[in-house]
Design an enzyme around this catalytic site. Structure first.
Site, PDB file in Angstrom:
ATOM      1  N   SER A  64       0.798  -1.219   0.031  1.00  8.66           N
ATOM      2  CA  SER A  64       0.212   0.017   0.011  1.00  8.66           C
ATOM      3  C   SER A  64       0.802   1.136   0.292  1.00  8.66           C
ATOM      4  O   SER A  64       1.773   1.537   0.881  1.00  8.66           O
ATOM      5  CB  SER A  64      -1.022  -0.005   1.252  1.00  8.66           C
TER       6      SER A  64
ATOM      7  N   HIS B 172      -1.303  -1.539  -4.468  1.00  9.30           N
ATOM      8  CA  HIS B 172      -2.607  -0.894  -3.624  1.00  9.30           C
ATOM      9  C   HIS B 172      -2.550   0.800  -3.403  1.00  9.30           C
ATOM     10  O   HIS B 172      -1.682   1.063  -2.751  1.00  9.30           O
ATOM     11  CB  HIS B 172      -2.469  -1.848  -2.339  1.00  9.30           C
TER      12      HIS B 172
ATOM     13  N   ASP C  15      -4.827   3.652  -2.192  1.00 15.56           N
ATOM     14  CA  ASP C  15      -5.753   3.922  -0.973  1.00 15.56           C
ATOM     15  C   ASP C  15      -6.360   5.517  -1.248  1.00 15.56           C
ATOM     16  O   ASP C  15      -5.470   6.167  -0.995  1.00 15.56           O
ATOM     17  CB  ASP C  15      -5.241   3.765   0.412  1.00 15.56           C
TER      18      ASP C  15
ATOM     19  N   MET D 233      -8.966   8.220  -0.157  1.00 15.04           N
ATOM     20  CA  MET D 233      -9.753   8.612   1.132  1.00 15.04           C
ATOM     21  C   MET D 233     -10.513  10.005   0.815  1.00 15.04           C
ATOM     22  O   MET D 233      -9.693  10.664   0.370  1.00 15.04           O
ATOM     23  CB  MET D 233      -8.865   8.493   2.290  1.00 15.04           C
TER      24      MET D 233
ATOM     25  N   HIS E  12      -8.305   1.194  -4.210  1.00 12.11           N
ATOM     26  CA  HIS E  12      -9.261   0.999  -2.979  1.00 12.11           C
ATOM     27  C   HIS E  12      -9.893   2.342  -2.591  1.00 12.11           C
ATOM     28  O   HIS E  12      -9.417   3.102  -1.968  1.00 12.11           O
ATOM     29  CB  HIS E  12      -8.250   0.392  -1.694  1.00 12.11           C
TER      30      HIS E  12
ATOM     31  N   MET F 282     -12.294   4.613  -0.664  1.00 10.64           N
ATOM     32  CA  MET F 282     -12.809   4.584   0.477  1.00 10.64           C
ATOM     33  C   MET F 282     -13.326   6.180   0.353  1.00 10.64           C
ATOM     34  O   MET F 282     -13.005   7.113   1.173  1.00 10.64           O
ATOM     35  CB  MET F 282     -11.704   4.741   1.792  1.00 10.64           C
TER      36      MET F 282
ATOM     37  N   MET G  47     -11.396  -5.918   5.180  1.00  9.44           N
ATOM     38  CA  MET G  47     -10.582  -4.883   6.111  1.00  9.44           C
ATOM     39  C   MET G  47     -10.416  -5.691   7.434  1.00  9.44           C
ATOM     40  O   MET G  47     -11.284  -5.620   8.316  1.00  9.44           O
ATOM     41  CB  MET G  47     -11.641  -3.557   6.142  1.00  9.44           C
TER      42      MET G  47
ATOM     43  N   ASP H 223      -6.580  -6.611   3.933  1.00  8.65           N
ATOM     44  CA  ASP H 223      -5.888  -5.144   3.976  1.00  8.65           C
ATOM     45  C   ASP H 223      -6.065  -4.409   5.543  1.00  8.65           C
ATOM     46  O   ASP H 223      -7.013  -4.158   5.944  1.00  8.65           O
ATOM     47  CB  ASP H 223      -6.890  -4.294   2.933  1.00  8.65           C
TER      48      ASP H 223
HETATM   49  C1  DX5 Z   1      -6.296   1.503   5.522  1.00 10.06           C
HETATM   50  C2  DX5 Z   1      -5.795   1.143   4.024  1.00 10.06           C
HETATM   51  C3  DX5 Z   1      -5.005   0.171   4.148  1.00 10.06           C
HETATM   52  C4  DX5 Z   1      -3.578   0.693   4.721  1.00 10.06           C
HETATM   53  C5  DX5 Z   1      -2.619  -0.591   5.059  1.00 10.06           C
HETATM   54  O1  DX5 Z   1      -7.522   2.341   5.518  1.00 10.06           O
HETATM   55  O2  DX5 Z   1      -6.908   0.594   3.341  1.00 10.06           O
HETATM   56  O3  DX5 Z   1      -4.739   0.009   2.677  1.00 10.06           O
HETATM   57  O4  DX5 Z   1      -2.956   1.581   4.103  1.00 10.06           O
HETATM   58  O5  DX5 Z   1      -1.841  -0.087   5.813  1.00 10.06           O
HETATM   59  P1  DX5 Z   1      -0.960  -0.883   6.784  1.00 10.06           P
HETATM   60  O6  DX5 Z   1      -0.450  -2.203   6.227  1.00 10.06           O
HETATM   61  O7  DX5 Z   1       0.262  -0.377   7.435  1.00 10.06           O
HETATM   62  O8  DX5 Z   1      -2.124  -1.374   7.975  1.00 10.06           O
HETATM   63 ZN    ZN Z   2      -6.442  -0.056   1.391  1.00  9.73          ZN
END
Ligand code: DX5
Ligand code: ZN
Length: 215
Positions: A7, A32, A34, A36, A65, A67, A136, A174
């Site tokens: 990620s 990956h 993320d 947000m 991903h 969110m 998750m 994840d």
């Molecule tokens: C959390 C993300 C994850 C996160 C994982 O909201 O979706 O992908 O970056 O990071 P680690 O592996 O550090 O928990």
């Molecule tokens: Zn993620």
């Protein structure tokens, strides 16, 4: 052998180009990414222009991903930015089946992510339409959190449902994945490990990816 999806939320953003090169030289399978929105989750990360830049550096799968609320508004833009897999949250979609159809009609693989409190059974009716289920194992919003142990049971329940329905769905896990718990996660039935802090905050990220891959 698990697929490894580092990620980039935990990458050094001032050295993104180096981080991408490191991943390209590593045994990582997916990038990956993320996204947000500060609404679905209490944090804001990066978006379309950053993903567009990152995707141009790699031939590996870009696993985006989302969110975010109302992901249907942005699906096409993420496709154009280079997303190969687009994952939306069960909890953020009023018309999840429609969202999945949209993602597939845009030529991407469709992922659905479940928060730690959401039962995998809720996906039974649409599992044949999904390519990836992202379980998750932390509450989404931040990297570097601790793995929530109820995930093991959810992985097993999802694996059972996938076998019963005889569908080709990948189980991605994840949040809080580390060298310490990764073997147990794979043994429970996961196909894809997302790892942020465990990779990017380690002394030798490439070696860490190699170790995760060899479990
Ligand atoms: C959390 C993300 C994850 C996160 C994982 O909201 O979706 O992908 O970056 O990071 P680690 O592996 O550090 O928990
Ligand atoms: Zn993620």
């Amino acid at each position: 052998m698990p697929l490894i999806a580092p990620s980039l939320l935990s990458a050094n953003f001032l050295k993104l180009s180096d981080e991408c090169q490191m991943l390209n030289e590593s045994e990582a399978d997916w990038f990956h990414l993320d996204v947000m929105d500060g609404c679905f989750v209490p944090n804001i990360s990066f978006g379309i222009p950053v993903i567009s830049a990152i995707s141009k550096t790699t031939k590996k799968i870009c696993d985006v991903h989302l969110m975010i609320v109302e992901p249907e508004k942005y699906a096409e833009a993420f496709r154009d930015a280079g997303a190969n897999i687009l994952t939306v949250h069960y909890e953020a979609c009023v018309h999840l089946h429609r969202n999945i159809q949209q993602i597939k009609s845009l030529g991407m693989q469709a992922g659905v992510a479940l928060n730690p409190h959401t039962r995998v059974e809720l996906l039974r009716d649409i599992l044949p339409d999904i390519d990836v289920v992202c379980l998750m194992s932390v509450n989404p919003g931040f990297g570097g959190q601790n793995f929530i142990p109820n995930t093991f049971e959810k992985i097993r329940a999802l694996r059972k449902m996938i076998n019963e329905l005889d569908v080709a769905v990948k189980i991605e896990v994840d949040g809080g994945v580390s060298l310490e718990n990764a073997k147990q996660i794979i043994d429970a039935g996961a196909d894809v490990l997302v790892a942020g802090n465990a990779v990017f905050k380690s002394a030798d990220p490439k070696q860490t990816i190699h170790k995760l891959k060899s479990l």
